[in-house]
Design a protein around this motif. Sequence first.
Motif, PDB file in Angstrom:
ATOM      1  N   ASP A  40      11.428  15.814   3.423  1.00 48.55           N
ATOM      2  CA  ASP A  40      11.401  14.503   2.770  1.00 48.55           C
ATOM      3  C   ASP A  40      10.910  13.416   3.730  1.00 48.55           C
ATOM      4  O   ASP A  40      10.097  12.570   3.355  1.00 48.55           O
ATOM      5  N   GLU A  41      11.402  13.447   4.965  1.00 44.48           N
ATOM      6  CA  GLU A  41      10.960  12.472   5.960  1.00 44.48           C
ATOM      7  C   GLU A  41       9.466  12.630   6.247  1.00 44.48           C
ATOM      8  O   GLU A  41       8.737  11.645   6.351  1.00 44.48           O
ATOM      9  N   PHE A  42       9.026  13.882   6.375  1.00 46.85           N
ATOM     10  CA  PHE A  42       7.615  14.153   6.652  1.00 46.85           C
ATOM     11  C   PHE A  42       6.742  13.647   5.513  1.00 46.85           C
ATOM     12  O   PHE A  42       5.741  12.959   5.732  1.00 46.85           O
ATOM     13  N   ASP A  43       7.129  13.978   4.269  1.00 47.99           N
ATOM     14  CA  ASP A  43       6.348  13.539   3.111  1.00 47.99           C
ATOM     15  C   ASP A  43       6.312  12.014   3.019  1.00 47.99           C
ATOM     16  O   ASP A  43       5.264  11.432   2.709  1.00 47.99           O
ATOM     17  N   GLY A  44       7.439  11.371   3.310  1.00 48.74           N
ATOM     18  CA  GLY A  44       7.477   9.915   3.298  1.00 48.74           C
ATOM     19  C   GLY A  44       6.531   9.310   4.317  1.00 48.74           C
ATOM     20  O   GLY A  44       5.819   8.339   4.026  1.00 48.74           O
ATOM     21  N   GLN A  45       6.502   9.879   5.508  1.00 45.33           N
ATOM     22  CA  GLN A  45       5.609   9.378   6.546  1.00 45.33           C
ATOM     23  C   GLN A  45       4.144   9.629   6.200  1.00 45.33           C
ATOM     24  O   GLN A  45       3.270   8.827   6.540  1.00 45.33           O
ATOM     25  N   MET A  46       3.862  10.729   5.519  1.00 45.61           N
ATOM     26  CA  MET A  46       2.486  11.006   5.088  1.00 45.61           C
ATOM     27  C   MET A  46       2.025   9.969   4.067  1.00 45.61           C
ATOM     28  O   MET A  46       0.863   9.548   4.080  1.00 45.61           O
ATOM     29  N   ILE A  47       2.927   9.548   3.186  1.00 42.78           N
ATOM     30  CA  ILE A  47       2.588   8.513   2.200  1.00 42.78           C
ATOM     31  C   ILE A  47       2.292   7.198   2.910  1.00 42.78           C
ATOM     32  O   ILE A  47       1.303   6.520   2.616  1.00 42.78           O
ATOM     33  N   VAL A  48       3.150   6.842   3.877  1.00 39.49           N
ATOM     34  CA  VAL A  48       2.937   5.613   4.649  1.00 39.49           C
ATOM     35  C   VAL A  48       1.617   5.682   5.399  1.00 39.49           C
ATOM     36  O   VAL A  48       0.844   4.716   5.414  1.00 39.49           O
ATOM     37  N   LEU A  49       1.320   6.817   6.003  1.00 36.72           N
ATOM     38  CA  LEU A  49       0.072   6.985   6.743  1.00 36.72           C
ATOM     39  C   LEU A  49      -1.133   6.849   5.824  1.00 36.72           C
ATOM     40  O   LEU A  49      -2.109   6.166   6.168  1.00 36.72           O
ATOM     41  N   ALA A  50      -1.091   7.470   4.652  1.00 33.95           N
ATOM     42  CA  ALA A  50      -2.209   7.384   3.708  1.00 33.95           C
ATOM     43  C   ALA A  50      -2.414   5.941   3.255  1.00 33.95           C
ATOM     44  O   ALA A  50      -3.551   5.451   3.183  1.00 33.95           O
ATOM     45  N   ARG A  51      -1.317   5.240   2.964  1.00 34.03           N
ATOM     46  CA  ARG A  51      -1.408   3.840   2.531  1.00 34.03           C
ATOM     47  C   ARG A  51      -1.986   2.987   3.661  1.00 34.03           C
ATOM     48  O   ARG A  51      -2.856   2.140   3.427  1.00 34.03           O
ATOM     49  N   THR A  52      -1.530   3.221   4.878  1.00 32.19           N
ATOM     50  CA  THR A  52      -2.019   2.454   6.030  1.00 32.19           C
ATOM     51  C   THR A  52      -3.501   2.723   6.258  1.00 32.19           C
ATOM     52  O   THR A  52      -4.281   1.798   6.524  1.00 32.19           O
ATOM     53  N   ARG A  53      -3.890   3.973   6.141  1.00 30.98           N
ATOM     54  CA  ARG A  53      -5.296   4.340   6.341  1.00 30.98           C
ATOM     55  C   ARG A  53      -6.179   3.656   5.297  1.00 30.98           C
ATOM     56  O   ARG A  53      -7.250   3.131   5.615  1.00 30.98           O
ATOM     57  N   THR A  54      -5.726   3.623   4.046  1.00 31.40           N
ATOM     58  CA  THR A  54      -6.483   2.977   2.971  1.00 31.40           C
ATOM     59  C   THR A  54      -6.639   1.492   3.256  1.00 31.40           C
ATOM     60  O   THR A  54      -7.722   0.925   3.108  1.00 31.40           O
ATOM     61  N   ARG A  55      -5.545   0.845   3.670  1.00 28.37           N
ATOM     62  CA  ARG A  55      -5.601  -0.583   3.977  1.00 28.37           C
ATOM     63  C   ARG A  55      -6.495  -0.859   5.182  1.00 28.37           C
ATOM     64  O   ARG A  55      -7.229  -1.845   5.215  1.00 28.37           O
ATOM     65  N   LEU A  56      -6.433   0.012   6.182  1.00 31.50           N
ATOM     66  CA  LEU A  56      -7.270  -0.161   7.363  1.00 31.50           C
ATOM     67  C   LEU A  56      -8.749  -0.042   7.005  1.00 31.50           C
ATOM     68  O   LEU A  56      -9.576  -0.835   7.459  1.00 31.50           O
ATOM     69  N   GLU A  57      -9.085   0.928   6.172  1.00 32.10           N
ATOM     70  CA  GLU A  57     -10.482   1.090   5.745  1.00 32.10           C
ATOM     71  C   GLU A  57     -10.953  -0.132   4.975  1.00 32.10           C
ATOM     72  O   GLU A  57     -12.091  -0.588   5.150  1.00 32.10           O
ATOM     73  N   ALA A  58     -10.088  -0.695   4.126  1.00 28.50           N
ATOM     74  CA  ALA A  58     -10.448  -1.901   3.373  1.00 28.50           C
ATOM     75  C   ALA A  58     -10.676  -3.072   4.326  1.00 28.50           C
ATOM     76  O   ALA A  58     -11.639  -3.838   4.160  1.00 28.50           O
ATOM     77  N   LEU A  59      -9.814  -3.216   5.321  1.00 26.24           N
ATOM     78  CA  LEU A  59      -9.977  -4.287   6.308  1.00 26.24           C
ATOM     79  C   LEU A  59     -11.255  -4.110   7.124  1.00 26.24           C
ATOM     80  O   LEU A  59     -11.965  -5.083   7.401  1.00 26.24           O
ATOM     81  N   GLU A  60     -11.543  -2.870   7.507  1.00 24.26           N
ATOM     82  CA  GLU A  60     -12.766  -2.613   8.277  1.00 24.26           C
ATOM     83  C   GLU A  60     -14.009  -2.983   7.471  1.00 24.26           C
ATOM     84  O   GLU A  60     -14.938  -3.602   8.003  1.00 24.26           O
ATOM     85  N   SER A  61     -14.032  -2.630   6.196  1.00 20.55           N
ATOM     86  CA  SER A  61     -15.203  -2.969   5.381  1.00 20.55           C
ATOM     87  C   SER A  61     -15.305  -4.481   5.181  1.00 20.55           C
ATOM     88  O   SER A  61     -16.396  -5.042   5.151  1.00 20.55           O
ATOM     89  N   LYS A  62     -14.164  -5.159   5.070  1.00 23.05           N
ATOM     90  CA  LYS A  62     -14.169  -6.614   4.935  1.00 23.05           C
ATOM     91  C   LYS A  62     -14.714  -7.262   6.206  1.00 23.05           C
ATOM     92  O   LYS A  62     -15.493  -8.222   6.138  1.00 23.05           O
ATOM     93  N   VAL A  63     -14.325  -6.761   7.374  1.00 21.63           N
ATOM     94  CA  VAL A  63     -14.828  -7.296   8.639  1.00 21.63           C
ATOM     95  C   VAL A  63     -16.344  -7.109   8.722  1.00 21.63           C
ATOM     96  O   VAL A  63     -17.074  -8.033   9.110  1.00 21.63           O
ATOM     97  N   VAL A  64     -16.831  -5.942   8.342  1.00 20.66           N
ATOM     98  CA  VAL A  64     -18.282  -5.692   8.365  1.00 20.66           C
ATOM     99  C   VAL A  64     -18.985  -6.673   7.440  1.00 20.66           C
ATOM    100  O   VAL A  64     -20.007  -7.266   7.795  1.00 20.66           O
ATOM    101  N   GLU A  65     -18.432  -6.865   6.244  1.00 24.80           N
ATOM    102  CA  GLU A  65     -19.024  -7.788   5.280  1.00 24.80           C
ATOM    103  C   GLU A  65     -19.060  -9.211   5.839  1.00 24.80           C
ATOM    104  O   GLU A  65     -20.084  -9.900   5.754  1.00 24.80           O
ATOM    105  N   LEU A  66     -17.948  -9.640   6.446  1.00 28.23           N
ATOM    106  CA  LEU A  66     -17.900 -10.985   7.022  1.00 28.23           C
ATOM    107  C   LEU A  66     -18.859 -11.135   8.200  1.00 28.23           C
ATOM    108  O   LEU A  66     -19.501 -12.182   8.366  1.00 28.23           O
TER     109      LEU A  66
END
Length: 90
Positions: A51-77
């Motif tokens: 359960d702890e592992f699965d929870g951390q995987m969800i957090v990691l996936a969410r963080t990765r998605t947000r990071l990719e969105a931020l990176e594309s926004k920085v490139v656009e800016l």
Amino acid sequence: MLPPKALLDAISTHASRLFNGERPLPREEFEAQFKTVLQSAFSKLDLVSRDEFDGQMIVLARTRTRLEALESKVVELEERLAKESPPAAE
């Protein structure tokens, strides 16, 4: 955390006590005692529950998605800034 050899030695010692008893244990009792031995050995390791592992995987996936969105926004800016600002004079 126990080194792997020490962990295996501890499991082996406890398991040999179960196997070398004076009388054979009933299957259910043997399984219960062996499960206790394994749980004791696993508790000495630095493990997390599924359960702890699965929870951390969800957090990691969410963080990765947000990071990719931020990176594309920085490139656009950066592209927008490069188009709007005049080249620097030397």
